[in-house]
Design an enzyme around this catalytic site. Sequence first.
Site, PDB file in Angstrom:
ATOM      1  N   LYS A 263      50.219  49.583  31.325  1.00 49.43           N
ATOM      2  CA  LYS A 263      51.553  48.769  31.151  1.00 49.43           C
ATOM      3  C   LYS A 263      51.378  47.563  30.478  1.00 49.43           C
ATOM      4  O   LYS A 263      51.160  46.576  31.135  1.00 49.43           O
ATOM      5  CB  LYS A 263      52.276  48.532  32.299  1.00 49.43           C
ATOM      6  CG  LYS A 263      53.857  48.178  31.976  1.00 49.43           C
ATOM      7  CD  LYS A 263      54.588  47.634  33.111  1.00 49.43           C
ATOM      8  CE  LYS A 263      54.574  45.954  33.232  1.00 49.43           C
ATOM      9  NZ  LYS A 263      55.161  45.436  31.756  1.00 49.43           N
TER      10      LYS A 263
ATOM     11  N   GLY B 185      57.686  48.456  29.483  1.00 46.46           N
ATOM     12  CA  GLY B 185      58.996  48.001  30.128  1.00 46.46           C
ATOM     13  C   GLY B 185      58.544  46.828  30.875  1.00 46.46           C
ATOM     14  O   GLY B 185      57.519  46.068  30.820  1.00 46.46           O
TER      15      GLY B 185
ATOM     16  N   GLU C 283      42.706  40.254  38.093  1.00 47.36           N
ATOM     17  CA  GLU C 283      42.330  38.900  37.338  1.00 47.36           C
ATOM     18  C   GLU C 283      43.441  37.895  37.225  1.00 47.36           C
ATOM     19  O   GLU C 283      44.473  38.148  36.418  1.00 47.36           O
ATOM     20  CB  GLU C 283      41.719  39.321  35.971  1.00 47.36           C
ATOM     21  CG  GLU C 283      40.724  40.396  35.887  1.00 47.36           C
ATOM     22  CD  GLU C 283      39.370  39.580  35.869  1.00 47.36           C
ATOM     23  OE1 GLU C 283      39.623  38.460  36.060  1.00 47.36           O
ATOM     24  OE2 GLU C 283      38.294  40.499  35.769  1.00 47.36           O
TER      25      GLU C 283
ATOM     26  N   CYS D 170      44.089  32.196  30.499  1.00 48.20           N
ATOM     27  CA  CYS D 170      43.689  32.008  32.114  1.00 48.20           C
ATOM     28  C   CYS D 170      42.696  30.849  32.479  1.00 48.20           C
ATOM     29  O   CYS D 170      42.682  30.219  33.516  1.00 48.20           O
ATOM     30  CB  CYS D 170      43.522  33.136  32.720  1.00 48.20           C
ATOM     31  SG  CYS D 170      42.413  34.347  31.767  1.00 48.20           S
TER      32      CYS D 170
ATOM     33  N   GLU E  96      49.078  25.810  37.272  1.00 46.41           N
ATOM     34  CA  GLU E  96      48.651  26.432  35.980  1.00 46.41           C
ATOM     35  C   GLU E  96      50.044  26.139  35.143  1.00 46.41           C
ATOM     36  O   GLU E  96      51.088  26.737  35.428  1.00 46.41           O
ATOM     37  CB  GLU E  96      48.431  27.790  36.087  1.00 46.41           C
ATOM     38  CG  GLU E  96      47.953  28.476  35.028  1.00 46.41           C
ATOM     39  CD  GLU E  96      47.447  29.869  35.234  1.00 46.41           C
ATOM     40  OE1 GLU E  96      48.257  30.658  35.547  1.00 46.41           O
ATOM     41  OE2 GLU E  96      46.640  30.374  34.389  1.00 46.41           O
TER      42      GLU E  96
END
Length: 505
Positions: free
Chosen positions: A204, A235, A278, A312, A409
């Site tokens: 996805k 989606g 992750e 990230c 973050e």
Amino acid sequence: MVKHDTKPAEAPPDERRELTFGKVWNYAPAPESTDHFAIAERYGLFVGGEFKKPKSGEYFATINPATEQPLAEIAQAGDADVAAAVSAARSAFPAWSKLPGDERARYLYRIARILLERAREFACLETLDNGKPIRETRDVDVPLAAQHFFYYAGWADKLDLAFPGARPRPLGVVGQVIPWNFPLLMAAWKIAPALACGNTVVLKPAETSPLTALRLAEVCQQAGLPPGVVNIVTGDGRTGQALVRHQDLAKVAFTGSTEVGKEIQRAVAGRGVELTLELGGKAAHLVFEDAAIDQAVEGVVRGIFFNQGHVCCAGSRLLVQESIHDLLVDKLKARMQRIRVGDPMDKNTDMGAIHSKAQLQRIRELVAAGEAEGACLHQATCALPGKGFWFPPSVFTGVASSHRIAREEVFGPVLAVQTFRTPEEAVEKANNTSYGLSAGIWTDKGARILWLAERMKAGVVWNNTFNRFDAAAPFGGYKESGFGREGGRQGLRAYLRFDGALQPG
Ligand code: TAP
């Protein structure tokens, strides 16, 4: 000239119409180019080797964040669609998992080669759908995605050698959920090792950046991949939820926020489902007074402004030795002024659009918090386009460890600068975070690099460089950055069980 036909060979007529009548884009930045590709007006779900209409009948728009123009309508997969995709992957698993490794490898090599042949198309599509500069999609995202397929193709017939005596076996159907910041690359990170190990997948992509995953589905068709080995369900978060909760999955692999990662961990708990996560990061980027300062400034810029800071492992906390703080910050401000922000399709652009309105709001909120908490904001002065989502390169000095911009973050082009005096203090400040994904060190002394790298609680530690990736290098986090590794030989482990007497070390 290579003209690419995006039409799937075996789609039924009504589906075919949806996939052939779309907008035609010329490759930028050459307006005279006749080399073009199409974006369909509507995309279905890729299930069992074909594009299918969603049973839900629902679609949503994906937009270009640089212009806010809609690009295409995307199917919203509901529970029944997800179930159909998992069922297709289950049906494909026995034959795929029994295929000799060298035959599986041939499909992966084919996918890798097609990705490179269609590299310009993928680069343009990613830039349009994501907002990141064409230079990055062209030079980083697409070549690295292909590299992952090449690399794991090489392992497909050597799994017994990778884990001697452990008798590695595929797991089954893998559910994979990915974020929007590197859509094609994250799909490659997930799909390539899973297939090399003999699993089948349902992937996805993120709601706001589905186009390159859907184009990758077309590449799977073009490569003749057996139906059902790769399935793509598009989606929003509900689709991801339906996928990770499906009872027939042997494994879930997730890349995304720590918040959603925790939710997924709860959803799979007690089901005997393998899980790798992750998640987010708040990397410390250390610069010592003996570092090559101009190179370090380039590294800092790459660390935080690459991909608009939507990374990230971005070096979002700069820790500078006190003696060179003023010099480094002055150089950094001057360098920031030369960053070209604007049209992502222009090959001279350094920083493109913020990926979404929601992400822009999040960045603005945290920058406002930084100012309210007393840090000093410096922003490059640059003219930002009137339409789309934009934020200038930004640096905070005078940051305290308690400030939100030092702890949370931002996932945007915002750097928080702090100082340290000794290596011990640098390590203490670097590790003072709930995350543990990456870190960077700039120093002239090799012994110091080794001393620091041993003490930093981060999955990746870059030395005198930053944000460098390779398919052969494992990547992953500690603490709230998740667990499991992607890339390298270690990346295979996440997609295997071991039946032998010797368990892999
Ligand atoms: P998320 O909001 O966590 O979304 C990631 C994916 O999960 C999307 O496909 C999302 O769908 C889906 N999702 C949302 N809610 C879900 C649920 N309850 N169950 C299952 N799936 C669900 O993250 P994001 O905003 O796309 O990406 C940014 C985050 O990803 C940052 O924290 C970043 O650090 C992290 N990230 C980590 C890495 C590595 S390698 N550690 C790499 C890239 C990004 P929607 O798109 O529809 O929301």
